[in-house]
Design an enzyme around this catalytic site. Structure first.
Site, PDB file in Angstrom:
ATOM      1  N   SER A  81       2.997  12.259  -0.396  1.00 41.93           N
ATOM      2  CA  SER A  81       3.607  12.494   0.915  1.00 41.93           C
ATOM      3  C   SER A  81       4.038  13.947   1.011  1.00 41.93           C
ATOM      4  O   SER A  81       4.399  14.564  -0.004  1.00 41.93           O
ATOM      5  CB  SER A  81       4.831  11.591   1.071  1.00 41.93           C
ATOM      6  OG  SER A  81       5.600  12.030   2.167  1.00 41.93           O
ATOM      7  N   TYR A 108      12.148   9.076  -2.669  1.00 37.08           N
ATOM      8  CA  TYR A 108      10.766   9.013  -2.198  1.00 37.08           C
ATOM      9  C   TYR A 108       9.989  10.281  -2.619  1.00 37.08           C
ATOM     10  O   TYR A 108       8.857  10.197  -3.100  1.00 37.08           O
ATOM     11  CB  TYR A 108      10.817   8.871  -0.684  1.00 37.08           C
ATOM     12  CG  TYR A 108       9.522   8.687   0.027  1.00 37.08           C
ATOM     13  CD1 TYR A 108       8.803   7.501  -0.068  1.00 37.08           C
ATOM     14  CD2 TYR A 108       9.013   9.694   0.861  1.00 37.08           C
ATOM     15  CE1 TYR A 108       7.616   7.326   0.630  1.00 37.08           C
ATOM     16  CE2 TYR A 108       7.835   9.521   1.563  1.00 37.08           C
ATOM     17  CZ  TYR A 108       7.142   8.336   1.448  1.00 37.08           C
ATOM     18  OH  TYR A 108       5.969   8.167   2.145  1.00 37.08           O
ATOM     19  N   SER A 161       3.404  -8.269  -6.018  1.00 35.55           N
ATOM     20  CA  SER A 161       4.044  -6.962  -5.886  1.00 35.55           C
ATOM     21  C   SER A 161       3.412  -5.964  -6.859  1.00 35.55           C
ATOM     22  O   SER A 161       3.115  -6.313  -8.000  1.00 35.55           O
ATOM     23  CB  SER A 161       5.540  -7.079  -6.198  1.00 35.55           C
ATOM     24  OG  SER A 161       6.114  -5.785  -6.206  1.00 35.55           O
ATOM     25  N   VAL A 162       3.250  -4.731  -6.400  1.00 34.72           N
ATOM     26  CA  VAL A 162       2.735  -3.673  -7.291  1.00 34.72           C
ATOM     27  C   VAL A 162       3.788  -3.238  -8.310  1.00 34.72           C
ATOM     28  O   VAL A 162       3.452  -2.618  -9.320  1.00 34.72           O
ATOM     29  CB  VAL A 162       2.298  -2.418  -6.485  1.00 34.72           C
ATOM     30  CG1 VAL A 162       1.139  -2.741  -5.557  1.00 34.72           C
ATOM     31  CG2 VAL A 162       3.459  -1.804  -5.710  1.00 34.72           C
ATOM     32  N   LYS A 193       6.756  10.395  -4.979  1.00 38.54           N
ATOM     33  CA  LYS A 193       5.481  10.860  -4.424  1.00 38.54           C
ATOM     34  C   LYS A 193       4.915  12.042  -5.210  1.00 38.54           C
ATOM     35  O   LYS A 193       3.705  12.147  -5.406  1.00 38.54           O
ATOM     36  CB  LYS A 193       5.652  11.208  -2.947  1.00 38.54           C
ATOM     37  CG  LYS A 193       5.841   9.986  -2.042  1.00 38.54           C
ATOM     38  CD  LYS A 193       4.759   8.950  -2.266  1.00 38.54           C
ATOM     39  CE  LYS A 193       4.582   7.980  -1.118  1.00 38.54           C
ATOM     40  NZ  LYS A 193       3.576   6.926  -1.435  1.00 38.54           N
ATOM     41  N   ASP A 218      -0.800  -7.412  -0.249  1.00 37.71           N
ATOM     42  CA  ASP A 218       0.455  -7.042   0.419  1.00 37.71           C
ATOM     43  C   ASP A 218       1.537  -8.074   0.104  1.00 37.71           C
ATOM     44  O   ASP A 218       1.335  -9.265   0.273  1.00 37.71           O
ATOM     45  CB  ASP A 218       0.291  -6.926   1.940  1.00 37.71           C
ATOM     46  CG  ASP A 218       1.312  -5.974   2.543  1.00 37.71           C
ATOM     47  OD1 ASP A 218       0.911  -4.910   3.050  1.00 37.71           O
ATOM     48  OD2 ASP A 218       2.521  -6.278   2.456  1.00 37.71           O
ATOM     49  N   ASN A 269      -1.527   2.295  -2.239  1.00 45.95           N
ATOM     50  CA  ASN A 269      -0.993   2.636  -0.914  1.00 45.95           C
ATOM     51  C   ASN A 269       0.359   1.982  -0.618  1.00 45.95           C
ATOM     52  O   ASN A 269       1.114   2.464   0.218  1.00 45.95           O
ATOM     53  CB  ASN A 269      -2.039   2.218   0.140  1.00 45.95           C
ATOM     54  CG  ASN A 269      -1.487   2.201   1.541  1.00 45.95           C
ATOM     55  OD1 ASN A 269      -1.343   3.237   2.175  1.00 45.95           O
ATOM     56  ND2 ASN A 269      -1.127   1.011   2.043  1.00 45.95           N
TER      57      ASN A 269
HETATM   58  P1  NAI Z   1       3.634   0.401   6.093  1.00 50.03           P
HETATM   59  O1  NAI Z   1       5.023  -0.061   5.894  1.00 50.03           O
HETATM   60  O2  NAI Z   1       2.952   0.028   7.360  1.00 50.03           O
HETATM   61  O3  NAI Z   1       2.698  -0.063   4.898  1.00 50.03           O
HETATM   62  C1  NAI Z   1       3.155  -0.231   3.585  1.00 50.03           C
HETATM   63  C2  NAI Z   1       2.743  -1.620   3.135  1.00 50.03           C
HETATM   64  O4  NAI Z   1       3.084  -1.761   1.746  1.00 50.03           O
HETATM   65  C3  NAI Z   1       3.489  -2.719   3.879  1.00 50.03           C
HETATM   66  O5  NAI Z   1       2.570  -3.601   4.498  1.00 50.03           O
HETATM   67  C4  NAI Z   1       4.320  -3.411   2.821  1.00 50.03           C
HETATM   68  O6  NAI Z   1       4.483  -4.810   3.003  1.00 50.03           O
HETATM   69  C5  NAI Z   1       3.543  -3.094   1.555  1.00 50.03           C
HETATM   70  N1  NAI Z   1       4.372  -3.155   0.342  1.00 50.03           N
HETATM   71  C6  NAI Z   1       5.628  -2.670   0.179  1.00 50.03           C
HETATM   72  N2  NAI Z   1       6.070  -2.926  -1.060  1.00 50.03           N
HETATM   73  C7  NAI Z   1       5.066  -3.568  -1.707  1.00 50.03           C
HETATM   74  C8  NAI Z   1       4.927  -4.064  -3.019  1.00 50.03           C
HETATM   75  N3  NAI Z   1       5.905  -3.953  -3.915  1.00 50.03           N
HETATM   76  N4  NAI Z   1       3.754  -4.643  -3.366  1.00 50.03           N
HETATM   77  C9  NAI Z   1       2.743  -4.783  -2.465  1.00 50.03           C
HETATM   78  N5  NAI Z   1       2.849  -4.332  -1.193  1.00 50.03           N
HETATM   79  C10 NAI Z   1       3.987  -3.736  -0.818  1.00 50.03           C
HETATM   80  O7  NAI Z   1       3.665   1.982   5.950  1.00 50.03           O
HETATM   81  P2  NAI Z   1       2.506   3.093   5.916  1.00 50.03           P
HETATM   82  O8  NAI Z   1       3.002   4.252   6.662  1.00 50.03           O
HETATM   83  O9  NAI Z   1       1.204   2.513   6.264  1.00 50.03           O
HETATM   84  O10 NAI Z   1       2.526   3.520   4.370  1.00 50.03           O
HETATM   85  C11 NAI Z   1       1.423   3.453   3.489  1.00 50.03           C
HETATM   86  C12 NAI Z   1       1.610   4.484   2.394  1.00 50.03           C
HETATM   87  O11 NAI Z   1       1.494   5.800   2.926  1.00 50.03           O
HETATM   88  C13 NAI Z   1       2.969   4.438   1.704  1.00 50.03           C
HETATM   89  O12 NAI Z   1       2.788   4.694   0.319  1.00 50.03           O
HETATM   90  C14 NAI Z   1       3.717   5.559   2.364  1.00 50.03           C
HETATM   91  O13 NAI Z   1       4.763   6.049   1.547  1.00 50.03           O
HETATM   92  C15 NAI Z   1       2.612   6.563   2.538  1.00 50.03           C
HETATM   93  N6  NAI Z   1       2.861   7.603   3.513  1.00 50.03           N
HETATM   94  C16 NAI Z   1       2.843   7.326   4.842  1.00 50.03           C
HETATM   95  C17 NAI Z   1       3.043   8.342   5.744  1.00 50.03           C
HETATM   96  C18 NAI Z   1       2.934   8.111   7.197  1.00 50.03           C
HETATM   97  O14 NAI Z   1       2.961   9.107   7.950  1.00 50.03           O
HETATM   98  N7  NAI Z   1       2.817   6.885   7.650  1.00 50.03           N
HETATM   99  C19 NAI Z   1       3.348   9.707   5.327  1.00 50.03           C
HETATM  100  C20 NAI Z   1       3.296   9.905   3.909  1.00 50.03           C
HETATM  101  C21 NAI Z   1       3.072   8.874   3.056  1.00 50.03           C
END
Ligand code: NAI
Length: 301
Positions: A153, A166, A74-75, A170, A39, A101
């Site tokens: 998504s 986005y 970073s990814v 996705k 992360d 993710n």
């Molecule tokens: P979140 O914000 O809690 O988790 C995303 C994590 O990715 C964060 O901890 C962030 O620091 C990390 N991150 C961001 N940019 C990064 C990078 N360049 N390199 C490494 N880490 C990085 O959000 P959530 O909801 O847990 O999202 C996880 C995945 O699920 C995302 O891809 C999001 O688009 C997807 N998603 C989530 C939905 C939901 O209902 N929560 C719905 C559809 C998709």
């Protein structure tokens, strides 16, 4: 029912410092996997960096008796994405599972969106998934085993106002995984996509607090963890999970209409047959572009 286990397996979960990724990492580790908790630790819109979230998840896994290592790269750049995968190789000697993710949001309507916000979201989601997958693939190919789960998504699969960046990223990930599925098949590498719904800091921007509280990431994790298991044999598929609901989504193509290719086809002929052309009843899902083209060629008049 026997318990699905991951003893001896090594997993990389990107964006695992919070939200869904954290739930995946905790469950995999609880089931015996060694986990690279990646992360970057930035804000929900991709600003800044902080090593605390990934380290905290690693501490939690270790406190529960599991094995994990933190990674803060970073990814979204090729060089740093390679370091994420290398962390698995250096620490545990291999990579069996990759969960793409990591994600951010920069929502705005098409007209108001800055080009930089479009590009940043594509970089993290689509490029990040591509880079991590490309870095992991040779290791998986060599050992003839791999499970890749990437994150799409509903905003991409079905569309959402204010999320052109986005949604594009996705649905791009779905196309990417469809192709990785083809290239990985002969090496035992399965590539699938999850469409999650969960209350996290990302969805807290659009969902009421009580819904965020109810839609726990822990309701998504069992599906994703199953998709990472040896028992799971699907590839090139999209599954949805959230709030106790689990399903499969797919692109379906209708039976269509065949015109005589020896004769001229006019726009008026298309208009006349359009009700039939757009019908999905009796349609089907294709497992590859070759299969779809083959069916068209075999039915040409
Ligand atoms: P979140 O914000 O809690 O988790 C995303 C994590 O990715 C964060 O901890 C962030 O620091 C990390 N991150 C961001 N940019 C990064 C990078 N360049 N390199 C490494 N880490 C990085 O959000 P959530 O909801 O847990 O999202 C996880 C995945 O699920 C995302 O891809 C999001 O688009 C997807 N998603 C989530 C939905 C939901 O209902 N929560 C719905 C559809 C998709």
């Amino acid at each position: 029912m026997s318990e699905l286990r991951f003893d001896g397996r090594v997993a990389v979960v990107t964006g695992a410092g919070g939200g869904l990724g954290k739930a995946y990492a905790l469950l995999l580790a609880a089931r015996g996997a060694k986990v690279v908790v990646n992360d970057l630790g930035g804000s929900f819109d991709g600003e800044g960096a902080d090593s605390t979230p990934a380290q905290k998840v690693v501490d939690e896994i270790k406190a529960a008796g599991g094995e994990a290592v933190a990674n803060y790269e970073s990814v979204s750049e090729w060089e740093s994405a390679q370091k994420i995968i290398q962390a698995a190789i250096d620490t545990y000697g291999k990579i069996d599972i990759l969960i793409n993710n990591a994600g951010i949001l920069r929502d705005k309507s098409l007209i108001k969106m800055e080009i930089a916000d479009y590009l940043k979201v594509i970089e993290v989601h689509l490029n990040g998934t591509y880079f991590c997958t490309k870095a992991a693939f040779p290791h998986m190919r060599e050992q003839k085993y791999g499970r890749i789960v990437s994150t799409a998504s509903a905003a991409g699969v079905y569309g959402n106002f204010g999320q052109t960046n986005y949604g594009a990223a996705k649905m791009g990930i779905v196309g990417l995984m469809n192709c990785v599925c083809q290239e990985g098949a002969r090496y035992g590498i399965l590539a699938n996509t999850i469409v999650p719904t969960a209350g996290t800091r990302l969805t807290a921007t659009v969902m009421p607090p009580d819904v965020v509280e109810k839609l726990k990431p822990e309701y998504v994790a069992p599906m994703v963890v199953y998709m990472c298991s040896e028992q799971f044999q699907e590839s090139g598929k999209i599954f949805t999970a959230g709030g106790g609901y689990f399903s499969r989504a797919a692109v379906i193509e209708g039976q269509g209409v065949f015109f005589d290719t020896g004769a001229e086809v006019t726009p008026d002929m298309i208009a006349e047959k359009f009700d039939q052309i757009k019908l999905l009843e009796g349609g089907r899902e294709y497992s590859s572009a070759t299969e779809q083209t083959g069916v068209v060629l075999s039915r040409m008049i």
